[in-house]
Write an enzyme that holds these catalytic residues in place. Structure first.
Site, short mmCIF file in Angstrom:
data_model
loop_
_atom_site.label_atom_id
_atom_site.label_comp_id
_atom_site.label_asym_id
_atom_site.label_seq_id
_atom_site.Cartn_x
_atom_site.Cartn_y
_atom_site.Cartn_z
N GLY A 240 -62.59 -32.30 -15.53
CA GLY A 240 -62.18 -31.18 -14.70
C GLY A 240 -61.73 -31.51 -13.30
N GLU A 275 -66.03 -36.86 -19.19
CA GLU A 275 -64.80 -36.67 -19.98
C GLU A 275 -63.59 -36.45 -19.07
OE1 GLU A 275 -65.90 -33.15 -22.12
OE2 GLU A 275 -67.25 -34.21 -23.49
N PRO A 276 -63.27 -37.41 -18.21
CA PRO A 276 -62.13 -37.21 -17.31
C PRO A 276 -60.80 -37.29 -18.06
CG PRO A 276 -62.88 -39.47 -17.15
CD PRO A 276 -63.85 -38.77 -18.08
N ARG A 278 -57.25 -35.41 -16.57
CA ARG A 278 -56.18 -35.32 -15.57
C ARG A 278 -56.33 -36.35 -14.45
NH1 ARG A 278 -53.45 -30.40 -14.73
NH2 ARG A 278 -55.16 -29.38 -15.82
N ARG A 315 -46.01 -27.03 -18.01
CA ARG A 315 -46.98 -26.53 -17.03
C ARG A 315 -46.42 -25.49 -16.06
NH1 ARG A 315 -49.11 -29.21 -13.63
NH2 ARG A 315 -51.16 -28.25 -13.70
N TYR A 319 -48.47 -22.18 -16.33
CA TYR A 319 -49.47 -21.95 -15.28
C TYR A 319 -48.85 -21.78 -13.91
CZ TYR A 319 -51.90 -25.01 -18.73
OH TYR A 319 -52.37 -25.62 -19.85
N CYS A 344 -33.08 -21.18 -22.82
CA CYS A 344 -32.69 -19.79 -22.59
C CYS A 344 -33.89 -18.88 -22.41
CB CYS A 344 -31.79 -19.33 -23.73
SG CYS A 344 -30.24 -20.23 -23.65
N GLU A 345 -34.57 -19.08 -21.31
CA GLU A 345 -35.68 -18.24 -20.87
C GLU A 345 -35.72 -18.34 -19.36
OE1 GLU A 345 -39.34 -17.57 -22.15
OE2 GLU A 345 -39.06 -18.10 -24.25
N TYR A 373 -51.12 -33.58 -19.46
CA TYR A 373 -50.67 -32.28 -19.94
C TYR A 373 -49.15 -32.15 -19.80
CZ TYR A 373 -55.67 -31.77 -19.57
OH TYR A 373 -57.02 -32.00 -19.69
#
Ligand SMILES: *Cc1c(COP(=O)(O)O)cnc(C)c1O
Length: 420
Positions: A240, A275-276, A278, A315, A319, A344-345, A373
């Site tokens: 995290g 559990e790293p 990122r 991402r 987000y 096309c968005e 990610y």
């Protein structure tokens, strides 16, 4: 710190000029630095040097590339996996089965059986139902399983809602108040070696406070479980830790995290597990892209249209995430522009009204901090190919994931006879 720097006016990955990679592999392409990965692995390990034999498991979902996993395996890292596919990758990278932790809220029976047969070191159970199924399968196969119960500590991680996992209404783990009774029932099952608890409250955490609060609650729970007669030998503190995506971001230093952990967990008398994801991979990768063209937009803000899109780097669309954008050969001039991909968005927008290096058609540019990610979330939306990945090591580089061309994807589709 990372190894993507300007050398004589040209951005390099370690000692390799990025134009060399673009010429050889094409764009868009993810580029990872082995030296950065190793440095981050070492910095995180050093941060925990005050602990007795911590277990380090790289969160594979952050970057599951086989070569990346191999680099981390050679650094002594195990893996935190959330699917059978990730488990296969960790094993293929040479990580010992015993160093693999199997997390995930929806492990299927088939995945559990495969993990039991592979000898996976620990299952992080997310519900009583899952624990019972694991016990039954372990019993049938006569393959006892080490397990910890994932606790939802009901703490707000203060991160983006879509990557927050430790609030009571998130799907992960069991509520901390119900944990003692559930733990008690699971610990009574044969073939299940319940040995502790786990938590993971979210990703891209920019403050240590929610972690400290959650760890404190877990410490109390460990005492309660011991008072109930359970033998607690392992506590998995998850991942995290946030990373810096833009100027002004001030994520916690791993060393401060390590000091906080050492302080909060003093006297727990367990093996701590981490559990790293990122924090190891984020700044070790960039997405290299080429500007297709620049077109005028409303209000004098041009659109810089690049050949990377939301299907390559999701991402920003998912987000509203920020990725620094830099020209590979900046000429020193700046402009304000919107940076968009070809999909096309309207969601295929990397940045609005951003002050960036002046770029023109055919110029190369990078999105920074794309090592976690990034490629793993890529899709083929708009029938685009799957983005390739390159690993750099000093002056050499190799394609570590090939581009999967749209034709290859098309070839896997079939029109049924009755439609021909
Ligand atoms: C995603 C995840 C991690 C890694 O999170 P980072 O923010 O990348 O460190 C660790 N553990 C679990 C269970 C996860 O789901």
């Amino acid at each position: 710190m990372n190894h993507f720097d300007l050398v004589n006016g040209v951005l390099h990955a370690e000692d390799v000029p990025l134009p060399t990679i673009a010429d050889s592999v094409g764009t868009p392409v993810y580029v990872y630095s082995r030296a950065t990965l190793e440095r981050h692995a070492q910095v995180f390990r050093d941060a925990l040097s005050g602990l007795d034999n911590p277990h380090l498991a790289f969160a594979v979902k952050a970057n599951p590339n086989l070569a990346v996993l191999k680099v981390l395996a050679r650094q002594g890292y195990g893996a935190d996996v959330v699917s059978g596919g990730e488990m296969d990758r960790a094993l293929a990278a040479g990580m010992a089965a015993d160093d693999i932790v199997f997390s995930g809220v929806g492990k299927t029976a088939e995945e559990i059986v495969r993990a039991l047969k592979a000898g996976i070191g620990q299952f992080n159970i997310e519900s009583e139902e899952e624990g019972r199924e694991l016990a039954t399968l372990a019993n049938t196969l006569n393959l006892p399983a080490n397990a910890v119960l994932r606790i939802n500590p009901d703490v707000d991680a203060g991160t983006h809602g879509k990557i927050s996992t430790g609030k009571a209404d998130n799907k992960f783990g069991v509520g901390i108040h119900r944990a003692p009774e559930i733990y008690g029932r699971l610990d009574a099952l044969p073939s299940l070696n319940m040995r502790g608890v786990a938590l993971h409250i979210g990703s891209q955490l920019t403050s240590l406070e929610p972690l400290e609060t959650a760890f404190g609650k877990i410490g109390t729970l460990v005492q309660d479980l011991r008072a109930n007669g359970h033998r607690i030998t392992h506590v998995d503190l998850g991942g995290g830790l946030g990373v810096r995506y833009k100027d002004g971001d001030n994520p916690p230093e791993p060393a401060d995290y390590g000091a906080m952990v050492a302080r909060v967990t003093r006297g727990w008398d367990v093996r701590l597990m981490f559990e790293p994801g990122r924090v190891i991979a984020g700044n070790a990768g960039i997405l290299l892209t080429r500007v297709i063209r620049v077109k005028p937009g409303a209000g004098n803000l041009p659109f810089a249209i690049v050949d990377a899109a939301m299907n390559d780097l999701a991402r920003p669309a998912l987000y509203d995430a920020w990725h620094d954008f830099e020209a590979v050969e900046p000429n020193g001039q700046k402009m304000t522009a919107n940076i968009v991909g070809p999909v096309c968005e309207t969601g295929d927008t990397f940045a609005m009204a951003r002050d960036i290096d002046v770029v023109a058609a055919n110029d190369l540019a990078i999105f920074r901090t794309a090592g976690a990610y990034g490629a793993t979330m890529a899709s083929t939306y708009n029938s685009r190919g799957l983005v390739p990945e390159v690993l750099v090591d000093g002056g050499k580089f190799a394609i570590v994931a090939e581009r999967i061309a749209p034709e290859t994807i098309l070839a896997a589709e079939h029109v049924p006879d009755w439609l021909k």
